[in-house]
Design an enzyme around this catalytic site. Structure first.
Site, PDB file in Angstrom:
ATOM      1  N   SER A 246       1.029  -1.266   0.540  1.00 41.50           N
ATOM      2  CA  SER A 246      -0.018  -0.143  -0.220  1.00 41.50           C
ATOM      3  C   SER A 246       0.974   1.487  -0.223  1.00 41.50           C
ATOM      4  O   SER A 246       1.680   1.482  -0.968  1.00 41.50           O
ATOM      5  CB  SER A 246      -1.476  -0.145   1.582  1.00 41.50           C
ATOM      6  N   GLU A 366      -9.618  -4.579  -4.317  1.00 40.42           N
ATOM      7  CA  GLU A 366      -8.751  -3.356  -3.563  1.00 40.42           C
ATOM      8  C   GLU A 366      -9.548  -2.709  -2.503  1.00 40.42           C
ATOM      9  O   GLU A 366      -9.446  -2.291  -1.762  1.00 40.42           O
ATOM     10  CB  GLU A 366      -7.705  -2.733  -4.581  1.00 40.42           C
ATOM     11  N   HIS A 478      -7.956  -4.839  -0.052  1.00 35.79           N
ATOM     12  CA  HIS A 478      -6.968  -4.840   0.330  1.00 35.79           C
ATOM     13  C   HIS A 478      -6.193  -4.772   1.203  1.00 35.79           C
ATOM     14  O   HIS A 478      -6.515  -5.115   2.399  1.00 35.79           O
ATOM     15  CB  HIS A 478      -6.642  -3.395   0.215  1.00 35.79           C
TER      16      HIS A 478
END
Length: 614
Positions: A246, A366, A478
């Protein structure tokens, strides 16, 4: 027709829709009764460690006392050195400035406990780590937070093992290296694992004091520490791979592009993040700092601004900064001519990235975590609302200027019906397009620009067995790959040590998947090729061959219980989104378009930032 559980999106104006998205997430963060919240009675904890004997190491700054441990399912002893300082505490006169080397100490420094986390609002963020079980081991925050953790299977200084240097995510305003346990990866992959902290939020990315990107300068300082000291832990300073997820994956992308990192690493891994995932900020941003910190400086006049910056901000506490970070502009890298000499897209396009091997990828959903809120953009009449929401966040930051009015154009007209057709055929089209805008498109574009050197692309697709609360159509969310990368199935990982029912129980198929992913990752760390180890067999099982990404075939690996190869990841969506970002077929000025590919929707980005997951 657009529906929700409340009436937050009842306002029809573009500005109101964008604002309501943000405030909905603020409510989600602050109201424990809302769906998907983490129960407040879950205490912070360390993953259980099988404590062994003390071990002492001598580094440049002095001696450290670490501990040995074993992975539950492993036979290899791991040496752990936690809370090791890699730079001087950035306090007092060093606040907002580049880090300095740590002063030597006398005696033996204890390195058996994690150091303090960098300034952030931990109680607010913790409730959302339920779906990525990476819990803070304690609640201590401090400006004295520049620590790293080392996990190694040997203390033989001549072993020269490859090194994985991991950078945590958290939107550049939250997270900590202490959330990650490197034992399994070090033991089963036979590598040295280094996991770091770095300054976050206003303290790391505001430009106050004239020094930009200090959070990234912290990362560089930690890399220099590795160069000077990693041989003590059996590591090879010439075989360092930087990795992150991320915002950590974005950090990897920026470090690859920065001229300041030459010689500090050899390879790179970006998981759900690239150099163009988070928008860059302008270096004239300092004059707006007091406005963004309105509770600390009561919106002074221009003549009072300098005094505000040099008095209030100098005396504010770490907690003050942690509480204020989310109220201002999201932290972001700045094109400062030093750490980052130009817009990331321009640097990638011009081939400024160094000749290094790169492994990168995304999850296939995501923003799947938002779906549990029962948002519905499935009707034909919702197309204009989706356009309005995206336009509200993008219009100012596309930098596509109308030459006649010198104003920002209406971006919604570049969101084609063809693009919406693709997403309206799926569930939760707004979240799907948002996830691709933020993560998939930047990742695929980066891979495309870097094909002169070895690039390996993946999409993680497995829905973890513990995701009981997710809708059925959500597969990999995610961050879902993180526990598989770090080998969590191979040691005890409770979600709440006081309640055994809350343990993460991996299936046998998930253990195999984790072992394969760990092998791909550690092979790449060792050799730059996920298919090939160094001096030992890759594994006791057959791995699906991972093809190198090329512009012709655009092959990538689908990581699921059954691993397979595919071509052209979301090709049509990527093309149409790129057309939108570049204001295709427009008659507006494109003089500033070199930076537009780096911009993500601030409104939608804030949505994810407030969720505490980026």
């Amino acid at each position: 027709m657009f529906k929700s559980r409340g009436t937050i999106f009842a306002m029809q104006s573009t500005a109101a829709v964008c604002s309501s998205l943000v405030w909905w997430w603020i409510l989600l963060v602050t109201c424990p009764g809302l769906p998907s919240g983490r129960p407040d009675d879950w205490p912070p904890h360390d993953p259980p460690i099988d404590q062994g004997e003390d071990v002492v190491a001598s580094i440049v700054s002095g001696r450290l006392r670490g501990r040995t441990a074993r992975v539950t399912a492993g036979r290899v002893q791991v040496y752990m050195f936690l809370g090791v300082p890699y730079a001087s505490p950035p306090v007092g006169g060093l606040r907002f400035h580049a880090p300095l080397p740590h002063e030597p100490w006398t005696g033996v420094r204890n390195a058996t406990q994690h150091g303090a986390h960098c300034a952030q609002n931990i109680p607010q963020d913790r409730r959302f780590y339920h779906s990525i079980p990476l819990f803070m081991p304690h609640d201590r925050i401090s400006e004295d937070c520049l620590f790293l953790d080392v996990y190694t299977p040997t203390m033989n200084t001549s072993a020269r093992l490859a090194v994985m240097f991991f950078i945590h995510g958290g939107g550049l305003f939250s997270g900590s290296g202490a959330q990650y346990d490197g034992r399994a990866l070090a033991a089963m992959g036979n590598i040295v694992v280094v996991i770091i902290n770095y300054r976050l939020g206003i303290l790391g990315f505001s430009g106050i004091g004239g020094q930009w990107n200090v959070g990234f300068l912290d990362q560089i300082s930690a890399l220099r520490w590795v160069q000077h000291n990693i041989h003590v832990f059996g590591g090879d300073p010439g075989r360092v791979t930087i990795a992150g997820q991320s915002a950590g994956g974005g950090s990897v992308g920026w470090l690859v592009l920065s001229p300041l990192t030459a010689g500090l690493f050899r390879r790179a891994i970006s998981q759900s993040g690239a150099a163009t995932t988070i928008p860059t900020q302008n270096t004239d941003y300092t004059m707006h700092v007091c406005f963004l910190l309105s509770d600390m400086c009561t919106r002074p006049s221009p003549s009072e601004e300098f005094e505000c910056l040099n008095l209030d901000l100098r005396n504010a506490s770490a907690e003050d900064f942690a509480n204020q970070t989310r109220r201002g502009r999201p932290p972001a890298p700045a094109v400062d001519g030093f750490f980052l000499p130009d817009q990331p897209r321009t640097l990638l396009k011009n081939g400024s990235a160094r000749n290094i091997e790169y492994l990168m990828g995304v999850t296939n959903h995501e923003l799947g975590h938002a779906i549990s809120q029962d948002w519905d953009f499935s009707g034909e009449e919702d197309r204009d609302q989706i356009r309005s929401i995206i336009n509200a966040g993008y219009r100012k930051y596309f930098q596509c200027i109308n030459e006649q009015t010198n104003g920002y154009i209406d971006v919604s007209k570049f969101i084609s019906n063809s693009l919406l057709d693709l997403y309206m055929a799926e569930q939760d089209p707004l979240m799907q397009i948002s996830g691709d805008l933020m993560f998939t498109v930047p990742t695929v574009n980066t891979a495309w620009y870097r094909t002169d050197t070895p690039v390996y692309l993946y999409e993680f697709q497995h829905r973890p067995s513990w995701h009981h609360s997710k809708p059925g159509h959500v597969k990999a969310d995610h961050g879902d790959e993180l526990l598989f990368v770090f080998g969590a199935p191979f040691f005890d990982w409770p979600r709440n040590p006081a309640d055994p029912a809350w343990r993460l129980n991996f299936t046998e198929e998930e253990r195999v998947l984790s072992r394969k992913i760990m092998t791909y990752w550690t092979n790449f760390v060792k050799t730059g090729d996920p298919n090939r180890g160094d001096t030992e067999p890759t594994s006791t099982f057959d791995l699906e061959a991972w093809p190198r990404y090329s512009r012709e075939d655009q092959e990538y690996l689908q990581l699921d219980l059954d691993i397979s190869t595919a071509h052209r990841l979301k090709e049509e969506k990527v093309k149409l989104i790129n057309d939108m970002l570049m204001c295709s077929n427009s008659s507006v000025s494109s003089s500033n378009l070199e930076g537009t590919w780096t911009i993500t929707t601030p409104c939608l980005l804030m949505l994810l930032l407030y969720y505490g997951r980026l």
